[in-house]
Design a protein around this motif. Structure first.
Motif, PDB file in Angstrom:
ATOM      1  N   ASN A  68       0.840  -1.198   0.000  1.00  0.00           N
ATOM      2  CA  ASN A  68       0.000   0.000   0.000  1.00  0.00           C
ATOM      3  C   ASN A  68       0.876   1.249   0.000  1.00  0.00           C
ATOM      4  N   PRO A  69       0.827   2.064  -1.055  1.00  0.00           N
ATOM      5  CA  PRO A  69       1.630   3.292  -1.098  1.00  0.00           C
ATOM      6  C   PRO A  69       1.365   4.232   0.075  1.00  0.00           C
ATOM      7  N   ALA A  70       0.126   4.264   0.551  1.00  0.00           N
ATOM      8  CA  ALA A  70      -0.186   5.144   1.679  1.00  0.00           C
ATOM      9  C   ALA A  70       0.601   4.737   2.915  1.00  0.00           C
ATOM     10  N   VAL A  71       0.708   3.437   3.147  1.00  0.00           N
ATOM     11  CA  VAL A  71       1.486   2.944   4.286  1.00  0.00           C
ATOM     12  C   VAL A  71       2.960   3.258   4.094  1.00  0.00           C
ATOM     13  N   THR A  72       3.490   2.975   2.918  1.00  0.00           N
ATOM     14  CA  THR A  72       4.913   3.209   2.647  1.00  0.00           C
ATOM     15  C   THR A  72       5.278   4.678   2.811  1.00  0.00           C
ATOM     16  N   ILE A  73       4.483   5.558   2.219  1.00  0.00           N
ATOM     17  CA  ILE A  73       4.767   6.997   2.291  1.00  0.00           C
ATOM     18  C   ILE A  73       4.644   7.500   3.726  1.00  0.00           C
ATOM     19  N   ALA A  74       3.586   7.099   4.417  1.00  0.00           N
ATOM     20  CA  ALA A  74       3.381   7.552   5.796  1.00  0.00           C
ATOM     21  C   ALA A  74       4.491   7.058   6.711  1.00  0.00           C
ATOM     22  N   ALA A 143      -9.867   9.061   4.168  1.00  0.00           N
ATOM     23  CA  ALA A 143      -8.808   9.463   5.096  1.00  0.00           C
ATOM     24  C   ALA A 143      -9.086   8.938   6.496  1.00  0.00           C
ATOM     25  N   GLY A 144     -10.345   9.006   6.940  1.00  0.00           N
ATOM     26  CA  GLY A 144     -10.694   8.551   8.275  1.00  0.00           C
ATOM     27  C   GLY A 144     -10.505   7.057   8.458  1.00  0.00           C
ATOM     28  N   ALA A 145     -10.949   6.277   7.483  1.00  0.00           N
ATOM     29  CA  ALA A 145     -10.805   4.824   7.575  1.00  0.00           C
ATOM     30  C   ALA A 145      -9.334   4.425   7.551  1.00  0.00           C
ATOM     31  N   THR A 146      -8.551   5.072   6.692  1.00  0.00           N
ATOM     32  CA  THR A 146      -7.131   4.746   6.595  1.00  0.00           C
ATOM     33  C   THR A 146      -6.374   5.204   7.835  1.00  0.00           C
ATOM     34  N   PHE A 147      -6.790   6.332   8.398  1.00  0.00           N
ATOM     35  CA  PHE A 147      -6.216   6.796   9.664  1.00  0.00           C
ATOM     36  C   PHE A 147      -6.362   5.721  10.734  1.00  0.00           C
ATOM     37  N   ALA A 148      -7.566   5.173  10.884  1.00  0.00           N
ATOM     38  CA  ALA A 148      -7.797   4.141  11.899  1.00  0.00           C
ATOM     39  C   ALA A 148      -6.976   2.897  11.602  1.00  0.00           C
ATOM     40  N   PHE A 149      -6.929   2.508  10.334  1.00  0.00           N
ATOM     41  CA  PHE A 149      -6.177   1.322   9.934  1.00  0.00           C
ATOM     42  C   PHE A 149      -4.696   1.459  10.277  1.00  0.00           C
ATOM     43  N   VAL A 150      -4.096   2.569   9.897  1.00  0.00           N
ATOM     44  CA  VAL A 150      -2.657   2.746  10.098  1.00  0.00           C
ATOM     45  C   VAL A 150      -2.331   2.975  11.569  1.00  0.00           C
ATOM     46  N   LEU A 151      -3.206   3.638  12.293  1.00  0.00           N
ATOM     47  CA  LEU A 151      -2.986   3.832  13.726  1.00  0.00           C
ATOM     48  C   LEU A 151      -2.852   2.477  14.435  1.00  0.00           C
ATOM     49  N   VAL A 152      -3.719   1.551  14.089  1.00  0.00           N
ATOM     50  CA  VAL A 152      -3.625   0.213  14.684  1.00  0.00           C
ATOM     51  C   VAL A 152      -2.425  -0.540  14.117  1.00  0.00           C
ATOM     52  N   PRO A 188      -4.013   3.567  -2.586  1.00  0.00           N
ATOM     53  CA  PRO A 188      -3.949   4.154  -3.926  1.00  0.00           C
ATOM     54  C   PRO A 188      -3.620   3.152  -5.024  1.00  0.00           C
ATOM     55  N   ALA A 189      -2.724   2.203  -4.761  1.00  0.00           N
ATOM     56  CA  ALA A 189      -2.345   1.229  -5.789  1.00  0.00           C
ATOM     57  C   ALA A 189      -3.499   0.287  -6.077  1.00  0.00           C
ATOM     58  N   ARG A 190      -4.205  -0.142  -5.049  1.00  0.00           N
ATOM     59  CA  ARG A 190      -5.322  -1.063  -5.203  1.00  0.00           C
ATOM     60  C   ARG A 190      -6.424  -0.463  -6.073  1.00  0.00           C
ATOM     61  N   ASP A 191      -6.568   0.871  -6.060  1.00  0.00           N
ATOM     62  CA  ASP A 191      -7.601   1.521  -6.859  1.00  0.00           C
ATOM     63  C   ASP A 191      -7.077   1.975  -8.218  1.00  0.00           C
ATOM     64  N   PHE A 192      -5.954   2.691  -8.227  1.00  0.00           N
ATOM     65  CA  PHE A 192      -5.475   3.341  -9.453  1.00  0.00           C
ATOM     66  C   PHE A 192      -5.072   2.335 -10.521  1.00  0.00           C
ATOM     67  N   ALA A 193      -4.234   1.357 -10.159  1.00  0.00           N
ATOM     68  CA  ALA A 193      -3.702   0.444 -11.170  1.00  0.00           C
ATOM     69  C   ALA A 193      -4.781  -0.453 -11.782  1.00  0.00           C
ATOM     70  N   GLY A 224      -4.819  10.118   5.262  1.00  0.00           N
ATOM     71  CA  GLY A 224      -5.213   9.385   6.463  1.00  0.00           C
ATOM     72  C   GLY A 224      -4.075   8.583   7.060  1.00  0.00           C
ATOM     73  N   ALA A 225      -3.272   7.948   6.196  1.00  0.00           N
ATOM     74  CA  ALA A 225      -2.145   7.145   6.685  1.00  0.00           C
ATOM     75  C   ALA A 225      -1.095   8.015   7.356  1.00  0.00           C
ATOM     76  N   ILE A 226      -0.824   9.172   6.797  1.00  0.00           N
ATOM     77  CA  ILE A 226       0.147  10.092   7.415  1.00  0.00           C
ATOM     78  C   ILE A 226      -0.340  10.540   8.790  1.00  0.00           C
ATOM     79  N   LEU A 227      -1.630  10.845   8.886  1.00  0.00           N
ATOM     80  CA  LEU A 227      -2.183  11.265  10.178  1.00  0.00           C
ATOM     81  C   LEU A 227      -2.126  10.117  11.189  1.00  0.00           C
TER      82      LEU A 227
END
Length: 235
Positions: A68-74, A143-152, A188-193, A224-227
């Protein structure tokens, strides 16, 4: 200094209540995935298991299993992952998602041939489509759902070992059922590609790829992941 017990109880209870009440909202309110799709539980379980298997595969091949790019970037921004590995990970994630979409097109090609866009041959197979299209609100939901996911996720340590990939999968199921009833990409990768594959490859009878909406599941999860990772780092 803020008491660690207070911080832990605050964050844990926040996640518990958000997912639990979110599930109630998904079941009770109109035009949520839980209300409009009889298969929403199946979708959440399928993605949870898919991510568990993906993490196991990635780990065995030598990566940290982000997928997941969001996880990697965050993680990189918050000092949890080396910057020199970011581009190879992002390339692998986007190319891998594109190849995964190709596999689906090949396996289900005959079914695409007999299914029109209004019968289900649409972009929602490959990318995410919101239950109610409202881009700003959908961005906040992603953003909210990803925030919760990455926080955990940041509190699982090395989530590639032992049974932890299954815990990650269960986390995805919980987020999907509780906070994913509006839009459920978080990657982002799961949706865009896959959306790109649906657009440029010769899928029979395909519908509109809806690129006007694509910025939401691309940038929402990153924010969301950055937050989420940022808050985890601060506490």
């Amino acid at each position: 200094m803020i008491d660690s017990g207070f911080v832990g109880e605050l964050l844990g209870t926040m996640i518990m209540v958000a997912i639990g009440i979110g599930n109630g909202a998904g079941l009770g309110l109109k035009k949520t995935y839980s209300r409009t799709s009889n298969n929403w539980l199946l979708v959440c379980f399928a993605w949870g298991l898919a991510i568990s298997m993906g993490v196991y595969t990635a780990s065995a091949a030598g990566s940290a299993g982000h997928l997941n790019p969001a996880v990697t970037i965050a993680f990189a921004i918050c000092g949890l992952f080396p910057w020199h590995s970011v581009l190879p990970y992002l390339a692998g994630q986007f190319i891998g998602a594109f190849l995964g979409a190709i596999i689906v097109i090949i396996i289900y090609y005959k079914n695409f041939q007999i299914t029109n866009a209004d019968e289900g041959n649409n972009v929602s197979i490959f990318g995410s489509e919101p239950s109610i299209k409202s881009p700003i609100h959908d961005f906040i939901a992603e953003a909210g759902a990803t925030f919760a996911f990455v926080l955990v996720l940041t509190h699982l340590g090395d989530f590639t070992v032992g049974l932890k990939p299954f815990i990650v999968g269960m986390l995805i199921i919980a987020i999907g059922l509780g906070l994913g009833n509006i839009t459920f990409a978080m990657n982002p990768a799961r949706d865009f590609a896959p959306r790109l594959a649906y657009t440029i490859l010769p899928v029979p009878h395909k519908g509109n790829a809806d690129w006007k909406y694509a910025w939401v599941p691309f940038f929402g999860p990153i924010v969301g992941a950055i937050l989420g990772a940022g808050l985890s780092t601060l506490v």
